[in-house]
Design an enzyme around this catalytic site. Structure first.
Site, PDB file in Angstrom:
ATOM      1  N   GLU A  14       0.842  -1.213   0.000  1.00 10.64           N
ATOM      2  CA  GLU A  14       0.000   0.000   0.000  1.00 10.64           C
ATOM      3  C   GLU A  14       0.873   1.258   0.000  1.00 10.64           C
ATOM      4  O   GLU A  14       0.487   2.280  -0.554  1.00 10.64           O
ATOM      5  CB  GLU A  14      -0.946   0.016   1.206  1.00 10.64           C
ATOM      6  CG  GLU A  14      -2.026  -1.049   1.201  1.00 10.64           C
ATOM      7  CD  GLU A  14      -3.246  -0.715   0.319  1.00 10.64           C
ATOM      8  OE1 GLU A  14      -3.244   0.307  -0.381  1.00 10.64           O
ATOM      9  OE2 GLU A  14      -4.200  -1.517   0.353  1.00 10.64           O
ATOM     10  N   GLU A  61     -15.791   9.290  -2.705  1.00  9.43           N
ATOM     11  CA  GLU A  61     -15.337   8.585  -3.914  1.00  9.43           C
ATOM     12  C   GLU A  61     -16.263   8.772  -5.115  1.00  9.43           C
ATOM     13  O   GLU A  61     -16.708   7.805  -5.743  1.00  9.43           O
ATOM     14  CB  GLU A  61     -15.152   7.095  -3.617  1.00  9.43           C
ATOM     15  CG  GLU A  61     -14.217   6.436  -4.612  1.00  9.43           C
ATOM     16  CD  GLU A  61     -13.837   5.016  -4.249  1.00  9.43           C
ATOM     17  OE1 GLU A  61     -13.309   4.808  -3.139  1.00  9.43           O
ATOM     18  OE2 GLU A  61     -14.065   4.132  -5.069  1.00  9.43           O
ATOM     19  N   HIS A  82      -8.933  -7.518  -5.070  1.00 13.96           N
ATOM     20  CA  HIS A  82     -10.155  -8.014  -4.425  1.00 13.96           C
ATOM     21  C   HIS A  82     -10.647  -9.295  -5.093  1.00 13.96           C
ATOM     22  O   HIS A  82     -11.167 -10.193  -4.420  1.00 13.96           O
ATOM     23  CB  HIS A  82     -11.245  -6.940  -4.473  1.00 13.96           C
ATOM     24  CG  HIS A  82     -10.966  -5.772  -3.564  1.00 13.96           C
ATOM     25  ND1 HIS A  82     -11.700  -4.619  -3.579  1.00 13.96           N
ATOM     26  CD2 HIS A  82     -10.024  -5.586  -2.612  1.00 13.96           C
ATOM     27  CE1 HIS A  82     -11.223  -3.769  -2.674  1.00 13.96           C
ATOM     28  NE2 HIS A  82     -10.199  -4.332  -2.083  1.00 13.96           N
ATOM     29  N   HIS A 118      -4.236  -9.246   2.129  1.00 11.71           N
ATOM     30  CA  HIS A 118      -4.709  -8.151   1.278  1.00 11.71           C
ATOM     31  C   HIS A 118      -3.543  -7.450   0.566  1.00 11.71           C
ATOM     32  O   HIS A 118      -3.578  -7.229  -0.648  1.00 11.71           O
ATOM     33  CB  HIS A 118      -5.524  -7.154   2.114  1.00 11.71           C
ATOM     34  CG  HIS A 118      -5.923  -5.926   1.356  1.00 11.71           C
ATOM     35  ND1 HIS A 118      -6.771  -5.970   0.265  1.00 11.71           N
ATOM     36  CD2 HIS A 118      -5.559  -4.623   1.490  1.00 11.71           C
ATOM     37  CE1 HIS A 118      -6.925  -4.742  -0.220  1.00 11.71           C
ATOM     38  NE2 HIS A 118      -6.196  -3.908   0.499  1.00 11.71           N
TER      39      HIS A 118
HETATM   40  N1  GLY Z   1      -8.416   2.337   0.483  1.00 12.91           N
HETATM   41  C1  GLY Z   1      -8.894   3.239  -0.489  1.00 12.91           C
HETATM   42  C2  GLY Z   1      -9.658   4.383   0.077  1.00 12.91           C
HETATM   43  O1  GLY Z   1      -9.676   4.576   1.284  1.00 12.91           O
HETATM   44  O2  GLY Z   1     -10.286   5.114  -0.659  1.00 12.91           O
END
Ligand code: GLY
Length: 377
Positions: free
Chosen positions: A195, A247, A262, A276
């Site tokens: 990440e 988002e 995913h 993950h």
């Molecule tokens: N893990 C992606 C987000 O928090 O938008």
């Protein structure tokens, strides 16, 4: 920058969301300041709830409870089993009923004390209990400190896919103590590192180059380098979340590699055979290859990304998966159920090169062919 005590430098990141704004503190020994920090943000706090898992609780719960005790804050603690399989509707139900039974009230802060699983599930519980109780995130894995504990995504998995049930619910405070990362297994630390790499790929070529020369120190536990990297990622995420909390646009870039990841996690039943972050590493490789295939990303960047992920021993090829007793169509069918899918097929976050990401529509056939090549290479 902030100094909690002599010789302990702590970085502060502001997540600017109007009345829902909050701060993230990153650095060593922050855990022991929890009580004092809660007093700073809640008037007359007398009690709180902690949700943790067995692994984290056995190592650090005493430290957290001591800090609360010193600040005269009483707490009730609930422990859940560790692992992605706990991000389930049945575990959520147990947590909700236990918390209601404990007599919590609307103003009782809930501390999510653990990695991504605890943070996502406890965050979701906080968002729906009594229509929302205050949430504090104290992430204890690299993955949670750089990503999942920041920005307000909460949720659990469905039998149909990852994180399909959830909410956007911002914490009031995030405390990321870098000392607790020292007890992570090497595998978990590396998984979290995927990440970290994601932020370089989305956002900042200079950060990616910095990672190429500092990954060894970071994965070796160097406190200063670790604090710097986590702070960078949190700042990058805070900027994106401030622009697009729910988002609707730019935040989707944070999903780089995640549509593939995913789908792999779903295929492996959300168990520990594929973490993950390991799935994200494979997702980053596939996203870079897809970007190259459709003429976006220079080949040199694809090679550089692979080289870096290999250098930190993250999975980069099909043979790194626990098994490949499935085909590309199966992975594509999992992607159909991705929560970003529209009309049954998701868009993909791709790269124009290292440090520049964008969302693009790519045909089923192009992705399916890429996966076929990936599995036969
Ligand atoms: N893990 C992606 C987000 O928090 O938008």
């Amino acid at each position: 920058m902030n100094t909690f005590e002599k010789n302990t430098i702590v970085n502060t990141v502001d997540v600017k969301l109007g009345s829902a704004s909050y701060q993230i503190f990153v650095g060593p020994s922050i855990l022991q300041t929890t009580g004092e920090q809660l007093k700073n943000i809640f008037d007359k706090i007398g009690h709180c709830i902690i949700i943790s898992d067995e692994n984290v609780a056995s190592l650090y719960l005493d430290n957290l409870e001591d800090s609360l005790k010193c600040a005269n804050i009483k707490c009730k603690t609930f422990i859940m089993p560790p692992g992605e399989q706990s991000k389930s509707i049945s575990q959520l139900n147990i947590v909700l009923e236990d918390l209601i039974n404990s007599g919590l009230e609307r103003n009782t802060p809930l501390i999510a004390f653990g990695g991504g699983v605890v943070g996502d599930l406890a965050g979701f519980a906080a968002s729906i209990l009594l229509r929302g109780i205050p949430l504090i995130q104290i992430p204890t894995t690299l993955l949670a400190q750089v990503d999942s504990a920041v920005g307000g995504k909460t949720g659990i998995n469905s039998k149909y896919g990852k994180n399909l049930i959830g909410t956007f619910y911002q914490p009031k405070l995030v405390l990321s103590d870098t000392e607790v990362l020292k007890s992570l297994s090497e595998r978990e630390l590396r998984a979290g590192y995927a990440e970290v790499v994601k932020y370089g790929l989305i956002n900042d070529k200079t950060f990616f180059s910095w990672l190429e020369s500092h990954s060894e120190s970071l994965l070796g536990g160097d406190s200063e380098i670790t604090t710097k990297a986590i702070t960078f990622c949190c700042n990058a995420k805070a900027k994106i979340v401030a622009k697009d909390e729910k988002e609707r646009g730019i935040r989707a870039l944070l999903n780089l590699g995640h549509t593939f990841a995913h789908a792999f996690e779903k295929e492996f039943g959300f168990n520990n055979s594929l973490l993950h972050g390991e799935a994200v590493s494979l997702g980053l490789i596939l996203s870079s290859q897809l970007s190259y295939k459709i003429g976006l990303c220079p080949e040199n960047d694809v090679i550089r990304i692979r080289k870096h992920l290999e250098s930190v021993k993250l999975p980069t090829q099909a043979k790194d998966l626990p098994h490949t007793n499935f085909n590309s169509e199966k992975i594509c069918s999992h992607m159909n159920k991705d929560k970003k899918a529209k009309n049954g097929w998701p868009n993909f976050v791709l790269m124009n090169g290292i440090g520049e990401a964008e969302v693009k529509s790519v045909s089923f056939n192009t992705v399916n062919n890429l996966l076929n090549e990936f599995f036969t290479d």
